[in-house]
Design an enzyme around this catalytic site. Structure first.
Site, short mmCIF file in Angstrom:
data_model
loop_
_atom_site.label_atom_id
_atom_site.label_comp_id
_atom_site.label_asym_id
_atom_site.label_seq_id
_atom_site.Cartn_x
_atom_site.Cartn_y
_atom_site.Cartn_z
N ASP A 102 31.03 2.14 6.82
CA ASP A 102 29.85 1.33 7.27
C ASP A 102 29.27 0.59 5.91
OD1 ASP A 102 27.66 1.76 9.82
OD2 ASP A 102 26.93 0.94 7.99
N GLU B 55 54.04 10.04 -10.25
CA GLU B 55 55.20 9.40 -9.93
C GLU B 55 55.89 10.05 -8.69
OE1 GLU B 55 57.76 8.01 -13.00
OE2 GLU B 55 56.01 7.02 -13.97
N LYS C 197 -0.67 4.84 11.61
CA LYS C 197 0.92 4.59 12.08
C LYS C 197 1.71 5.70 12.29
CE LYS C 197 3.85 0.43 11.67
NZ LYS C 197 4.25 -0.52 10.88
N HIS D 272 30.15 -3.22 12.06
CA HIS D 272 30.19 -2.13 12.16
C HIS D 272 31.45 -1.72 13.14
CE1 HIS D 272 25.96 -2.41 11.67
NE2 HIS D 272 25.96 -1.49 11.06
N TYR E 38 16.36 7.03 5.18
CA TYR E 38 14.85 6.97 5.12
C TYR E 38 14.20 8.68 5.49
CZ TYR E 38 14.26 2.38 4.65
OH TYR E 38 13.93 1.07 3.54
N SER F 237 0.93 -1.33 0.01
CA SER F 237 -0.09 0.02 -0.23
C SER F 237 0.98 1.31 0.07
CB SER F 237 -1.24 -0.04 1.36
OG SER F 237 -0.24 0.09 2.28
N LEU F 238 2.14 1.16 0.51
CA LEU F 238 3.13 2.40 0.46
C LEU F 238 3.04 2.81 -0.97
CD1 LEU F 238 5.39 4.10 1.63
CD2 LEU F 238 6.78 2.31 1.12
N HIS G 41 5.51 5.08 6.30
CA HIS G 41 4.21 4.58 5.42
C HIS G 41 3.00 5.33 5.96
CE1 HIS G 41 6.02 0.34 4.59
NE2 HIS G 41 7.04 1.14 4.45
N HIS H 136 14.54 -0.62 10.47
CA HIS H 136 15.50 -0.31 9.75
C HIS H 136 16.84 0.07 10.47
CE1 HIS H 136 13.57 -1.07 5.89
NE2 HIS H 136 12.25 0.09 6.40
#
Lengths: 754, 754
Positions: free
Chosen positions: B447, B683, B213, B478, B273, B162-163, B217, B427
């Site tokens: 990372d 060089e 939410k 990490h 994100y 649905s995103l 999303h 995430h």
């Protein structure tokens, strides 16, 4: 580019003048029909002339690239000459302090000498004079360099090898020429007797082997001695430089021009050493032209010096030289040797394509030719330089194999480098018939180049690493067939130099460039023959372009052998059309010697008969699929470099090896296909999957037919005749799927619909 | 950058107009004191206004970047709308044909709608109309998407999740707004009843969980529904979008602005994100501002939307976002979401630093704000954007740890990213207190980012790879301490979200940026505390600059543990100050789980007590030396990623791990030092060897003292007090080599000569 057929625009210059008798410059400039005639009878007159200096002095008063470069260089020189003169006792090898200091000194003397000419400020001349006097004190006291490597390279005194000593003299003789008019007789005498005469003696009569050697070390040495001869008026040195110590012509600069280049200007050792050798060739030639124009040195051997400059440019892709043989991979067209070469070539030919290269080099030289380039770039006279598909015949006769470059543009420049070239002396790699592929600016099928961290002391003193011999030179480090895990010529340079592949043909039409070559001497009793074709299909209505490389590699023998064909690929493995047996918790080494001891065995597979595909993703965001015809018995081995590498000297690069065992004859047939785009930044991925659905290969008589079938049952048939000698109007025919096809000459691409 | 204190240049706009009742545009433009006041009562009036359109129609008649972009976009749109409308039955997942086609369609409808506004050519409107009508036929017939992943993500109908459906609606609602004036009542009725009302219902009342939410999303969904509400005049949808389905304020856009950003505008999931979430935040805010300016949305929470845009820019280095948590590493500031964000922010603030970013983005938007950017760039109004050293407090209150950025310029930009940040939801990576280092445009201590080939079907359908969980999220992937080969929070997202590190301090002066943080909850019974300092020494007379990073990582426990501190370095290992025991013919795997199963053990060493140094060479041509204090018992392990990776999903990157076993407490002290230059093209190689000769660490009371001794017996002492709460005027003293030193506050760097 074809600037050799043009009349060379050489200035008329008087014969070698006795300008060292005088310190007064007499410059007469007149303009006759657009040609400048310069009559110079004093300093400078080695490479640069008094006429050049007049133009440059004028140019630094006008806005433009030349003036900007002058200002920047002057600031740099001013900063350096504000420091005390430092002429240290020679102690360190390459990369070490005294080595680098003496290198800086010759460059600084040259730059300061040029500043003297441009500004007429006596401080610059004094600085050079004082440094030369310091060297004149030091030089006669010097023993051979403590870090010399006896038996390997001729030792120097200021430097560990005489090669660096010659380089020092090529620059310093010019620096001396630039300040000569400022010196009194006593100073000249001290500098010449204390420095130039001893160093010339050391490099010539005391080192006959290097001096007479037909090799780039010989070129540096003869150039250094000959140039010093012009400045000091020692014409005998010039004669020796040109014809060898005994003036027989068996050594010296001219035979180097005869022997070291092919008729097209390709240098036997490959582009990395070609650009290195270029500087003394070009600089000494320029000095000869200035001092003895009647020698017509730039017309020698049909203009070989200019051809060599042009060939060096052609031997590059996306500004970097093709890294065959011992080559540091980041070397490219912006190297100072080629900046100098391009400037000199432009000065002589005024070819606008050279300006395109000069612009990319982004370095203006403070020389007469540099000025011409700068002014032309200011006027935006550059035209695109034309990179060509070309087969450079190898060897002095151009018949000892060839280095083949194929190029096309498919939404970006593509290049195939195919190497049926000669060994290329001690820096040559054992990689007969190897190839490399480039697309969108990146290496796709790659060559390791040299194993070396130039001048990094911690990495084997900055010299070629031991792994250069144990890995980089070995056949398995390249993209060509290895028989029984042994290296071509059993890694014997002598045997390699004595044998070379045969170029069978190199041809092209609108959409295809194709070449074939063979060699029977790389392995006893095994014949190797490879045909490579770079193909661009006509653009589809959708605007989509399709290109690929066809590779047919045939190995034949009376005895059974193991045949390995590696592909050293650049990128991340995306998918295989067959199941992989991957080593999960322990990596074994692939072999014991000849480079195999450096390969980790990461995975293997034995794909079933038919089409087998391997896809990887390059950093350029494109996918590349290798499609091969498998017979059900051939295996695929995935490797990574890095085993038996205690000091982490090697780069951990990836390859897959197509391996056929216990076979008398085997033909590897594969197609490399660039496709799609991975764009994580804009978040789209297109055509991540190969469009090839089937491959087949048929051979009847001398005709090879490779069928490549795409979606929609569209097939392309590449047919070629690679027999050794055919007539130019040879008529060929073959039967495919019951139909008869005909073509004339070497090859044809047929499009058919099933 | 501090554009939040400026008065926002918001246009005054009338309250939400009933423009859907009319199809006739009434535009009144007047210029009052330089402020444009636009009164729009018709289409467009969602994100773009009629006033914007008037300006843009004028701009496409004048030379400039905007016109050039218009011409290029028009050509692209014209080419696309020449094809038949394609609205396929949903079938494929991400990256598949129908997925990509529906994505293309919404973009195309938006672009064609804008072309209609700019050119007033009815063909564009007709194309959008016809496509919307086609969708209106299709949508009511659709079941849930066949490729939906139940239980994981809410399914869509046009798309697998649905995103994507919400994203489709964010664009399509704008496209509809752009052509609204061209439609008759019947067309509008069909499109609204057949398409917009069903899709809004599907995304809102039928999907309450996603809609309410507090998550990106939810942002996409509420933005899509709210924007459609404005266009259709359904203010109730807008209210739901702002305050949640029940309008209680427990869900919806405003609580997302409250909860998802820290007070400084840092987004809990990290920059990758953050930029993704930015688009619906900025676009919906812009729509609210256009339609209901009295809500003063851009002033909401002290200007949080603009702060979020600015934070996204700050979270980049050399145009790429810091790749913490799940992040595709090639994402950077030229991402379309930030292009849009920068344009909107510039439209509101006219901050010239934003133009610097816009220039680097090199993309002009055909919007009212895009026009303002284009015209300002045409006038060269850009000023350098100021990248700052900053600690972004994490969490909605800014007190749940922090993401720390330290920057300085030492012949190029350097940055340290220090991550005592919160988990960042699903995430997030388990990498409390990790760090990264950047120099001269490149990653030095890196990372891994996310293990994913976005949209590459062959790589696990283009989704996050299994190795994202088994490797990329694990602590060992990490640069932070791993206790007993276990991952922070035992890899529990829930536990990670419930705990966070404490930022002890973040301070800076002219030459030093320093920060300290701790966490006791990553491992039961183990306290971890790290202090990182980025230091630039005053320039030497020679012009030489010296910089380094000091790292003090303290682990304390009542029980004995194994402490591993990895450094994932980018480059080629050059040298170690100790002997390596390298695996030559077989590579074993380092461990069994928690990421260790993916590491090959390449070499190990147990350096003697004292200074231990590891030097590598980065592609940027600089050397980097990690100097550590060793106790004679700590070992060093050299690894490469790639074990237990059957499908070659992982990149084969290198690390070394500092390992202390059977220890209650241990403090890792190290210094990272950039030095020298490797320039094989020109060089030369300079300063390939570290200048550090000794390191020591002393701790008394709360004072840590790190001694760094250079050549010539010059030492620097970095002293800091990392106690949890100290007074701002805290006075500290310590004794070093018999002398007493004093400093106020958190830290001081002393220079001493032995």
């Amino acid at each position: 580019m074809n600037f050799f057929n043009k009349t060379l625009c050489l200035s008329s210059v008087l014969p070698l003048s006795k300008r060292w008798l005088s310190t007064i410059a007499i410059v007469i400039l007149s303009s006759v029909g657009g040609n400048q005639i310069a009559m110079a009878s004093t300093s400078p007159n080695l490479v640069e002339t008094a006429a050049d200096v007049v133009s440059m002095r004028s140019a630094i008063k006008q806005e433009g690239q030349f003036k900007r470069t002058f200002i920047a260089n002057k600031a740099s020189v001013d900063k350096q000459i504000a420091q005390a003169i430092t002429v240290p006792m020679p102690k360190d090898g390459g990369g070490g302090y005294t080595h680098e200091r003496h290198k800086k000194n010759y460059k600084l003397m040259y730059d300061a000498g040029m500043m003297y000419q441009l500004t007429q400020d006596a401080n610059y001349a004094s600085y050079v004079r004082d440094m030369l006097l310091t060297y004149a004190d030091l030089y006669p006291t010097l023993p051979l360099h403590p870090k010399r490597k006896m038996g390997k390279q001729n030792p120097g005194k200021l430097f560990w090898q005489s090669l660096n000593e010659a380089m020092w003299l090529v620059y310093t003789s010019q620096a001396y020429d630039l300040i000569l008019s400022s010196l009194n007789a006593a100073e000249k005498e001290k500098i010449e007797n204390g420095l130039f005469r001893p160093i010339v003696k050391f490099l010539s009569v005391d080192s006959p082997e290097t001096f007479n050697k037909v090799h780039n070390h010989g070129t540096w040495t003869t150039a250094a001695v000959g140039m010093t001869g012009y400045v000091l008026g020692e014409l005998d040195w010039v004669e020796q430089a040109l014809y060898g110590l005994d003036k027989s012509g068996k050594g010296g600069f001219l035979i180097q021009l005869d022997e070291l280049f092919s008729p097209q200007g390709y240098y036997n050792e490959g582009p990395y050493y070609q650009r290195f050798a270029l500087l003394p060739f070009v600089t000494f030639a320029k000095a000869i032209q200035t001092n003895q124009p009647t020698r017509k040195i730039f017309e020698y051997r049909d203009g070989i010096v200019l051809k060599a400059i042009d060939a060096t440019i052609q031997l590059s892709y996306n500004k970097l030289f093709f890294p065959i043989n011992d080559a540091i991979k980041s070397k490219g067209i912006d190297t100072i040797e080629l900046v100098n070469g391009v400037a000199v070539a432009y000065g002589l030919t005024k070819h606008a394509g050279l300006l395109d290269i000069a612009k990319q080099q982004n370095q203006i030289l403070l020389t007469g030719d540099g000025l011409k380039v700068a002014q032309a770039l200011d006027k935006k006279l550059e035209q695109p330089y034309e990179f060509k598909s070309v087969a450079f015949g190898d060897g002095n006769d151009g018949k000892q194999g060839a280095l083949v470059i194929m190029r096309q543009n498919v939404g970006g420049e593509q290049a195939v480098l195919f190497k049926p070239a000669a060994q290329g002396l001690g820096h040559g790699h054992f990689d007969k018939l190897t190839w490399q592929f480039y697309d969108r600016g990146e290496e796709i099928v790659s060559d390791y180049g040299a194993a070396r961290f130039l001048n990094v002391e911690a990495k084997y003193g900055g010299r070629y690493l031991p792994e250069n011999s144990t890995w980089a030179k070995q056949t398995i480090a390249h993209n060509t067939v290895v028989v029984d895990e042994k290296t071509h010529f059993n890694a014997s340079v002598k045997k390699g130099n004595a044998n070379h592949p045969e170029l069978l043909f190199f041809e092209k039409d609108e959409n295809i460039t194709i070449s074939s070559a063979s060699i029977d001497s790389a392995y006893k009793g095994v014949s190797l023959k490879r045909t490579l074709a770079l193909i661009k299909l006509p653009m589809k209505k959708s605007g989509e372009e399709q290109s690929f490389v066809v590779d047919v590699f045939e190995a034949t023998s009376k005895d059974k052998h193991q045949y390995d064909l590696p592909v050293h690929y650049k990128g991340h493995l995306i998918s295989t059309s067959f199941e992989l047996d991957t080593q999960l918790t322990s990596l074994p080494v692939l072999g014991k010697e000849n480079g195999y001891q450096h390969l980790w065995l990461k995975a293997q597979a034995q794909p079933k008969a038919g089409l087998s595909q391997i896809t990887w993703l390059n950093d350029n965001g494109r996918f590349y699929t290798n499609s091969s015809i498998m017979d059900g018995e051939t295996s695929l081995i995935f490797t990574q470099i890095g085993a038996n590498d205690p000091l982490f000297n090697l780069r951990n690069e990836n390859a897959f090896i197509n391996r056929k065992t216990k076979s008398k004859n085997h033909t590897f047939v594969s197609v490399l296909e660039p496709h799609g785009e991975y764009n994580p930044s804009k978040e789209f991925t297109v055509s991540a999957v190969s469009k090839i659905q089937k491959l087949s290969h048929h051979k009847a008589e001398n005709i090879d037919v490779v069928e490549i079938r795409f979606e929609g049952n569209i097939s392309y048939l590449l047919a070629f005749n690679s027999a050794e000698n055919i007539k130019s109007n040879q008529s060929n025919s073959f039967i495919f799927n019951g139909s008869t096809y005909q073509f004339d000459g070497r090859f044809k691409l047929f499009k058919i619909k099933a």
